[in-house]
Design a protein around this motif. Structure first.
Motif, mmCIF file in Angstrom:
data_model
loop_
_atom_site.group_PDB
_atom_site.id
_atom_site.type_symbol
_atom_site.label_atom_id
_atom_site.label_comp_id
_atom_site.label_asym_id
_atom_site.label_seq_id
_atom_site.Cartn_x
_atom_site.Cartn_y
_atom_site.Cartn_z
ATOM 1 N N ASP A 227 70.130 74.279 -25.071
ATOM 2 C CA ASP A 227 68.701 73.997 -25.231
ATOM 3 C C ASP A 227 68.468 72.723 -26.025
ATOM 4 O O ASP A 227 67.651 71.895 -25.650
ATOM 5 C CB ASP A 227 68.017 75.167 -25.956
ATOM 6 N N GLY A 251 68.323 83.897 -23.028
ATOM 7 C CA GLY A 251 67.784 82.625 -22.541
ATOM 8 C C GLY A 251 68.709 81.844 -21.628
ATOM 9 O O GLY A 251 68.496 80.658 -21.370
ATOM 10 N N ASP A 253 70.092 80.535 -18.171
ATOM 11 C CA ASP A 253 69.266 80.159 -17.021
ATOM 12 C C ASP A 253 69.740 80.748 -15.688
ATOM 13 O O ASP A 253 68.947 81.170 -14.871
ATOM 14 C CB ASP A 253 69.228 78.633 -16.890
HETATM 15 CA CA CA Z 1 67.753 77.874 -21.858
#
Ligand code: CA
Ligand code: C2E
Ligand code: CA
Ligand code: CA
Length: 278
Positions: A227, A251, A253
């Motif tokens: 990120d 989180g 992807d």
């Molecule tokens: Ca991400």
């Protein structure tokens, strides 16, 4: 005792020479297989954590008349060692492009990317990017439809040089993915310079993340770090619902693994593409 040791030595020498013979014979037969385009392509779909089909990894398979199925885990390193790996990359692309043309005509190709594993030896060739772009365009496609996967371990052998080529490939439109990420000891400063859009979290972490707190920490850290550098993450080797759920929560992807789809031959993958259209 001397006799026992002598016997051990004989057994050791026999094992060594058998290993040597197998590798020698495999190299010879692999050369022939390459000349006759006898490698097969397998296809493994990749998905966004939301479930959408986003891309497909292309994996080499080799069935030899004498040795039977030889695993890429054996013949790829052998090919690297014997200077055959660039020919493998070339053959894979030739076959992939021909197959994609067929699917294109049948209206089966969507927006998904095709991810091909490349070797550090490919990156060392000064004309690699240019020749690959030409080959792809001649077949009627564009580099933006392709992702190139290179392992973190291979990159770290000569990072500065590799990064220049990766940047060039990225500028041509390819997506760059760092494969087997997490086991190759790259430093934060290197990751910043990598010119990659995707990190593929190594399967060993995915598979232990729910049983081993250290592996869980590594997965969590890779996702957070990606990120910061505006990179996407894909977890490989996802085999259970629980892993997929937790990856989504953290989180991550994209996901790829037996839970969602196994690598499959062209016919099965074509049927998969048909099902996607409905
Ligand atoms: Ca991400
Ligand atoms: P890789 O690129 O990390 O590919 C992932 C491997 O994990 C593949 O093994 C795939 O079949 C397997 N896999 C996928 N999902 C799962 C899962 O959920 N669970 C488990 N246990 N395994 C899963 P494969 O096809 O045997 O390939 C092994 C390695 O050989 C690849 O690792 C890649 O490094 C190399 N390789 C394969 N094809 C090519 C190729 O065309 N070119 C190059 N340079 N290397 C290749
Ligand atoms: Ca790969
Ligand atoms: Ca991998």
């Amino acid at each position: 005792e001397a006799k026992a040791r002598q016997q051990q030595l004989v057994i050791y020498q026999q094992a060594m020479s058998e290993r040597f013979n197998r590798r020698f014979e495999l190299t010879k037969r692999l050369q022939e297989a390459l000349l006759n385009e006898r490698l097969h392509l397998y296809f493994q779909p990749q998905f966004a954590v939301s479930g959408a089909f986003t891309g497909t990894e292309v994996l080499a398979r080799w069935n030899d008349a004498h040795f039977g199925d030889v695993s890429p885990a054996e013949f790829i390193p052998l090919a690297e060692e014997r200077g055959l790996i660039c020919q493998i990359t070339e053959t894979i692309f030739t076959q992939l492009l021909a197959t994609m043309q067929v699917w294109q005509r049948q209206g089966l190709l969507g927006q998904q990317t095709y991810a091909v594993n490349i070797s550090i030896r490919d990156l060392e060739r000064p004309d690699f990017a240019q020749q690959l772009v030409e080959k792809i365009q001649t077949a009627g496609f564009t580099p933006t439809q392709f992702e190139l996967e290179i392992t973190e371990t291979a990159l770290m052998k000569d990072p500065q040089h590799a990064f220049v080529t990766l940047r060039e490939l990225q500028e041509c439109g390819f997506t760059i993915a760092i494969d087997d990420f997490g086991i190759g000891h790259s430093s934060l400063s290197y990751i910043k310079q990598m010119h990659a859009q995707r990190l593929k979290i190594d399967m060993s972490f995915t598979q232990e993340m729910l049983s081993n707190p250290a592996d869980y920490g590594i997965v969590k850290t890779i996702i957070a770090m990606a990120d910061i550098f505006a990179m996407k993450t894909l977890a490989e080797g996802v085999e259970t619902e629980q892993q997929a759920e937790e990856l989504k929560r953290l989180g991550c992807d994209y996901v790829q693994g037996y839970l969602l789809a196994k690598p499959m031959p062209a016919e099965d993958y074509q049927a998969f593409l048909h099902r996607q259209q409905r």
